[in-house]
Write an enzyme that holds these catalytic residues in place. Structure first.
Site, PDB file in Angstrom:
ATOM      1  N   ASP A   3       0.883  -1.070   0.277  1.00 51.87           N
ATOM      2  CA  ASP A   3      -0.196  -0.145   0.417  1.00 51.87           C
ATOM      3  C   ASP A   3       0.940   0.930   0.246  1.00 51.87           C
ATOM      4  OD1 ASP A   3      -2.603   0.548   0.924  1.00 51.87           O
ATOM      5  OD2 ASP A   3      -1.506   2.123   1.351  1.00 51.87           O
ATOM      6  N   HIS A  24     -11.349  -6.301 -13.693  1.00 52.91           N
ATOM      7  CA  HIS A  24     -11.882  -4.982 -12.628  1.00 52.91           C
ATOM      8  C   HIS A  24     -13.000  -5.798 -12.620  1.00 52.91           C
ATOM      9  CE1 HIS A  24     -12.683  -0.925 -11.706  1.00 52.91           C
ATOM     10  NE2 HIS A  24     -13.726  -1.310 -11.983  1.00 52.91           N
ATOM     11  N   ASN A  38     -12.714  -3.260   2.244  1.00 57.93           N
ATOM     12  CA  ASN A  38     -14.108  -1.845   2.329  1.00 57.93           C
ATOM     13  C   ASN A  38     -14.628  -1.911   1.099  1.00 57.93           C
ATOM     14  OD1 ASN A  38     -12.494  -1.169   4.758  1.00 57.93           O
ATOM     15  ND2 ASN A  38     -11.016   0.327   3.734  1.00 57.93           N
ATOM     16  N   GLY A  48     -15.879   3.718   3.509  1.00 57.16           N
ATOM     17  CA  GLY A  48     -15.402   4.301   3.071  1.00 57.16           C
ATOM     18  C   GLY A  48     -13.466   3.661   2.333  1.00 57.16           C
ATOM     19  N   THR A  58     -12.339   3.785  -1.074  1.00 56.04           N
ATOM     20  CA  THR A  58     -11.430   5.262  -2.162  1.00 56.04           C
ATOM     21  C   THR A  58     -11.418   4.385  -3.437  1.00 56.04           C
ATOM     22  OG1 THR A  58      -9.763   4.787  -1.141  1.00 56.04           O
ATOM     23  CG2 THR A  58     -10.727   6.142  -0.362  1.00 56.04           C
ATOM     24  N   HIS A  67     -11.853  -0.454  -7.403  1.00 59.81           N
ATOM     25  CA  HIS A  67     -11.244  -2.560  -7.791  1.00 59.81           C
ATOM     26  C   HIS A  67     -11.197  -2.702  -6.668  1.00 59.81           C
ATOM     27  CE1 HIS A  67      -8.464  -3.984 -10.732  1.00 59.81           C
ATOM     28  NE2 HIS A  67      -8.355  -4.878  -9.466  1.00 59.81           N
ATOM     29  N   HIS A  90     -10.203  -4.935  -3.327  1.00 63.13           N
ATOM     30  CA  HIS A  90      -8.588  -4.885  -3.597  1.00 63.13           C
ATOM     31  C   HIS A  90      -9.092  -5.675  -1.895  1.00 63.13           C
ATOM     32  CE1 HIS A  90     -10.001  -0.983  -3.157  1.00 63.13           C
ATOM     33  NE2 HIS A  90      -9.500  -0.790  -1.346  1.00 63.13           N
ATOM     34  N   HIS A  96      -6.999  -6.201   2.096  1.00 69.70           N
ATOM     35  CA  HIS A  96      -6.144  -4.835   2.350  1.00 69.70           C
ATOM     36  C   HIS A  96      -5.236  -6.545   3.642  1.00 69.70           C
ATOM     37  CE1 HIS A  96      -6.695  -0.752   2.163  1.00 69.70           C
ATOM     38  NE2 HIS A  96      -8.176  -1.489   2.263  1.00 69.70           N
TER      39      HIS A  96
HETATM   40  P1  5GP Z   1      -9.538   1.388   0.311  1.00 72.29           P
HETATM   41  O1  5GP Z   1      -9.692   2.470   0.844  1.00 72.29           O
HETATM   42  O2  5GP Z   1     -10.403   1.929  -0.670  1.00 72.29           O
HETATM   43  O3  5GP Z   1     -10.379   0.361   1.066  1.00 72.29           O
HETATM   44  O4  5GP Z   1      -8.440   1.915   0.770  1.00 72.29           O
HETATM   45  C1  5GP Z   1      -7.309   1.954  -0.733  1.00 72.29           C
HETATM   46  C2  5GP Z   1      -6.251   1.676  -0.564  1.00 72.29           C
HETATM   47  O5  5GP Z   1      -5.277   2.383  -1.704  1.00 72.29           O
HETATM   48  C3  5GP Z   1      -5.532   2.821   0.520  1.00 72.29           C
HETATM   49  O6  5GP Z   1      -5.157   2.225   1.125  1.00 72.29           O
HETATM   50  C4  5GP Z   1      -4.696   3.567  -0.586  1.00 72.29           C
HETATM   51  O7  5GP Z   1      -3.118   3.995   0.369  1.00 72.29           O
HETATM   52  C5  5GP Z   1      -4.093   2.418  -1.240  1.00 72.29           C
HETATM   53  N1  5GP Z   1      -3.740   3.151  -3.145  1.00 72.29           N
HETATM   54  C6  5GP Z   1      -4.329   4.101  -3.239  1.00 72.29           C
HETATM   55  N2  5GP Z   1      -3.681   4.300  -4.424  1.00 72.29           N
HETATM   56  C7  5GP Z   1      -2.487   3.332  -4.559  1.00 72.29           C
HETATM   57  C8  5GP Z   1      -1.384   4.059  -5.600  1.00 72.29           C
HETATM   58  O8  5GP Z   1      -1.390   4.429  -6.657  1.00 72.29           O
HETATM   59  N3  5GP Z   1      -0.361   2.751  -5.146  1.00 72.29           N
HETATM   60  C9  5GP Z   1      -0.847   1.984  -3.645  1.00 72.29           C
HETATM   61  N4  5GP Z   1       0.190   1.106  -3.999  1.00 72.29           N
HETATM   62  N5  5GP Z   1      -1.473   2.028  -3.650  1.00 72.29           N
HETATM   63  C10 5GP Z   1      -2.783   3.319  -3.883  1.00 72.29           C
HETATM   64 ZN    ZN Z   2      -9.790  -1.862 -12.310  1.00 70.41          ZN
END
Ligand code: 5GP
Ligand code: ZN
Length: 118
Positions: free
Chosen positions: A33, A49, A88, A94, A96, A99, A101, A103
């Site tokens: 991340d 996707h 998430n 939350g 963001t 796509h 994923h 964590h």
């Molecule tokens: P979400 O809030 O959608 O569950 O988590 C998105 C995560 O993607 C965040 O923890 C953010 O730091 C990470 N992230 C966003 N853009 C990038 C990127 O360009 N590269 C990497 N390695 N992580 C990203």
């Molecule tokens: Zn995507």
């Protein structure tokens, strides 16, 4: 293979943009991340996707993601100490990056409420 041109995780998971990979197979990638919330903070991302976990994700993709979680935990040395897996999903959670994923967080004692360390 469904990809979205304007999606950053489509680009990272398919090596259109290179990043810091931890694990990869035919269906998924795992990479660090960019804004880590714990000493180990890796994202497990399908190469195709899907918006999130309720976006008609095929069973083999979901299985590959869960398998990758284990591979990441072993590669990062947190399989014995313990770790957290979070997906998430949608605005209220939350999410963001739209796509799918997961964590993988570890390398410290994790707080009960937060995503990462407290
Ligand atoms: P979400 O809030 O959608 O569950 O988590 C998105 C995560 O993607 C965040 O923890 C953010 O730091 C990470 N992230 C966003 N853009 C990038 C990127 O360009 N590269 C990497 N390695 N992580 C990203
Ligand atoms: Zn995507």
């Amino acid at each position: 293979m469904a990809k979205k041109d304007d999606c950053i995780f489509c680009k990272l998971a398919n090596h259109v943009i290179e990043t810091d990979y931890v694990y990869e197979d035919d269906l998924v990638c795992a990479f660090k991340d960019a804004n880590p919330q714990a000493p180990v903070h890796v994202l497990v991302v399908p190469k195709d996707h899907y918006d999130n976990i309720v976006d008609d994700v095929p069973a083999d993709v979901l299985a590959a993601m869960v398998h990758a979680v284990g591979e990441v935990a072993r590669a990062c040395g947190i399989d014995e100490s313990g770790f957290r897996v979070i997906a998430n999903t949608g605005e209220a959670a939350g999410q963001t990056v739209m796509h799918l994923h997961m964590h993988v967080l570890g390398g410290t004692r994790l707080g009960e409420e937060s995503m990462g360390s407290e």
